[in-house]
Write a protein that holds these residues in place. Structure first.
Motif, PDB file in Angstrom:
ATOM      1  N   VAL A 137     -52.112 -34.571  15.164  1.00 54.11           N
ATOM      2  CA  VAL A 137     -51.021 -35.373  14.624  1.00 54.11           C
ATOM      3  C   VAL A 137     -51.359 -35.869  13.221  1.00 54.11           C
ATOM      4  N   GLU A 174     -40.463 -39.047  14.308  1.00 61.03           N
ATOM      5  CA  GLU A 174     -41.102 -40.342  14.564  1.00 61.03           C
ATOM      6  C   GLU A 174     -41.984 -40.756  13.394  1.00 61.03           C
ATOM      7  N   ILE A 175     -42.769 -39.825  12.898  1.00 60.99           N
ATOM      8  CA  ILE A 175     -43.700 -40.141  11.804  1.00 60.99           C
ATOM      9  C   ILE A 175     -42.937 -40.430  10.513  1.00 60.99           C
ATOM     10  N   GLU A 187     -43.673 -31.686  16.513  1.00 62.81           N
ATOM     11  CA  GLU A 187     -42.440 -32.273  17.042  1.00 62.81           C
ATOM     12  C   GLU A 187     -42.399 -33.793  16.892  1.00 62.81           C
ATOM     13  N   ARG A 188     -43.473 -34.389  16.420  1.00 66.60           N
ATOM     14  CA  ARG A 188     -43.472 -35.828  16.142  1.00 66.60           C
ATOM     15  C   ARG A 188     -43.033 -36.129  14.704  1.00 66.60           C
ATOM     16  N   THR A 189     -42.526 -35.105  14.019  1.00 65.19           N
ATOM     17  CA  THR A 189     -42.113 -35.251  12.622  1.00 65.19           C
ATOM     18  C   THR A 189     -41.101 -36.379  12.433  1.00 65.19           C
ATOM     19  N   SER A 223     -47.734 -31.614  18.176  1.00 66.41           N
ATOM     20  CA  SER A 223     -48.055 -32.269  16.910  1.00 66.41           C
ATOM     21  C   SER A 223     -46.835 -32.332  15.993  1.00 66.41           C
ATOM     22  N   THR A 232     -54.072 -30.770  19.778  1.00 66.75           N
ATOM     23  CA  THR A 232     -53.122 -31.416  18.879  1.00 66.75           C
ATOM     24  C   THR A 232     -53.823 -31.990  17.645  1.00 66.75           C
ATOM     25  N   GLN A 252     -51.594 -46.872  15.548  1.00 72.44           N
ATOM     26  CA  GLN A 252     -51.726 -46.385  16.919  1.00 72.44           C
ATOM     27  C   GLN A 252     -52.828 -47.090  17.702  1.00 72.44           C
TER      28      GLN A 252
END
Length: 495
Positions: A312, A263-264, A259-261, A257, A310, A354
């Motif tokens: 996100v 990208e987000i 580690e998508r910082t 979750s 997760t 998404q």
């Protein structure tokens, strides 16, 4: 030899009549910032521009010692002023002179300087203190969370009291330097950029710097054993994430979750404009808590948030707060919708991006989930009251209000508002009414009735008020597959 000037009585009286009203006797600063929800939070008579915190913490005993240096400017002539704090204070100096102090109430430190502070004067306050934060409760609660290998300070609307003295109200934002010494083998985390890290005599001292104005409750401190990851966004913003080494089965879902910082953050820049700070990241300590909090540049995520897999959506929510809540902060706590409504809606937009349910579908589903007689509709997101400040209605009905606004003014103006507002108000404070005026200016439409319907009316709006083709047709939409993730984030607070 000193010569005494003799002034005739009539002349003296005339001189006294010319003394301006501002020369009145110095008076104490107010013990609160005037917030209707929390009258005793914050203080009057001065504004803080910078906090320098030099701390030493022993994880095994939970013993914290610190020296806080506050740079401030007086807004009146001060004979005395207050700080919000709950630990034991050993000494206070104002402008280098020893000041007297006493504790009033459960978190008020009253400071009387050796000489009054003139109006408009820059002054420095140094407070030396210590204590065991986990043993301190104020009104039956604490914002200091012990972990298996340390502790975390994170909560809303109050968390500073357990680790540094402050003018604890979002209306008084300041920059921060936080220097923390912990035993070798442990790490410390705080907001902003890691400036330096040094080892000496069995201790490791790390220095963190937040160079943009930050509300006091958004300052965080974490000590423990962490695994740090580093990356960067496409625009070059450094990303630092940290995970407790004792997360166990939650480690994978937490990383998947958080580690998508990067990208987000890149995606949010397209929605809200340029990221307002020079670092971004998040940390997951082993607190046993399920809430998350938008601590500035370094979001806090309770490990229980990832117990079932997760999440996100919560990362989107807390990162959206960096624009809505952190850069642009509320003026009073009743304006909480300016934080939570937008962060919740950002999660709906992420779902739309998404392909997991549009914001309109999510708004319709939320709308149809609560019968007209449900308590949910009795909470007014625009002024929910302190007892309902973090009620689900502030999040979900708040997000519905934004979807209604989107349908009313159209995507072009709506997204111009979302991007323009954080730019126009960056690093400052605002009230809900300020946002309404801004949205009216951008769209050229009167919007008072729309906001009154969704934010200030204690009843369920008509389905048509939501707008959109499906909203007009009525009927309950299909449950979006992503609803479990999109549902309003639990509040990071004691209420």
């Amino acid at each position: 030899m000193r010569h005494r000037l003799i002034v005739p009585g009539a002349v003296f009286a005339a001189l006294m009549m010319t003394v301006p009203a501002s020369a009145a006797e110095p008076s104490p600063g107010a013990p609160g910032a005037g917030d209707a929800y929390y009258p005793a939070y914050g203080n009057g008579g001065y504004d803080v521009s910078h906090y320098d915190l030099r701390l030493k913490y022993q994880p095994k005993s939970d013993q914290l010692a610190g020296t806080a240096t506050l740079l401030a400017e007086s807004t009146q002539e001060l004979s005395r002023f207050n700080l919000d704090f709950a630990l034991d204070v050993s000494a206070v100096h104002v402008d280098g002179r020893k000041a007297s102090f006493e504790v009033s109430g459960d978190h008020e430190l009253e400071v009387t300087p050796a000489r009054p502070v003139a109006e408009g004067e820059d002054f420095t306050v140094v407070v030396r203190y210590s204590g065991v934060p986990s043993e301190v409760e104020v009104s039956g609660f604490t914002s200091w969370h012990r972990t298996p290998d340390g502790a975390v300070a994170a909560n809303e609307p109050e968390s500073a009291w357990w680790w540094y003295p402050s003018n604890d109200h979002p209306s008084d934002k300041a920059t921060f330097d936080v220097s923390v010494a912990v035993p070798e083998g442990y790490q410390s985390l705080s907001n902003g950029r890691l400036v330096s890290e040094k080892e000496s005599a069995g201790w490791v001292r790390t220095d963190w710097r937040s160079n943009k104005p930050q509300a006091t409750y958004l300052a965080t401190l974490a000590v423990g054993k962490f695994d740090l990851t580093r990356s960067s966004t496409e625009s070059g913003i450094p990303v630092v994430n940290a995970y407790s080494k004792s997360l166990g089965d939650e480690d994978g879902s937490a990383r998947a979750s958080v580690e998508r910082t990067a990208e987000i953050t890149d995606w949010l820049e397209g929605v809200f404009g340029t990221y307002p700070f020079d670092t971004v990241g998040g940390y997951v300590p082993d607190t046993g808590k399920s809430f998350a909090l938008e601590t500035q540049t370094m979001a806090f995520y309770g490990n229980e948030r990832f117990k079932d897999g997760t999440d996100v959506s919560v990362v989107v929510h807390e990162l959206a707060h960096q624009w809505y809540g952190d850069s642009v902060s509320l003026r009073e706590w009743k304006d909480i919708w300016l934080n939570e409504g937008f962060a919740s809606y950002a999660s709906w937009l992420w779902s739309e991006e998404q392909g997991e349910g549009t914001a309109q579908e999510l708004a319709e589903y939320a709308y149809s989930s609560y019968p007209a007689d449900d308590e949910f509709w009795k909470v007014k997101p625009g002024d929910p009251g302190p007892e309902n400040q973090f009620h689900g209605a502030v999040y979900e009905r708040g997000a519905m209000a934004l979807q209604a606004l989107r349908n009313e003014i159209g995507d072009k103006d709506f997204f111009a508002v979302l991007k323009g507002w954080p730019s126009e108000r960056s690093y400052g404070n605002a009230r809900l009414k300020d946002f309404v005026k801004y949205a009216e200016k951008v769209s050229g439409e009167p919007l008072g009735d729309l906001f009154d319907t969704w934010l200030h009316t204690a009843s369920k709006p008509a389905k048509s008020a939501l707008g959109g083709e499906r909203g007009e047709r009525g009927g309950k939409p299909a449950r979006p597959e992503s609803w479990k993730e999109i549902k309003a984030v639990d509040g990071a607070h004691r209420h």
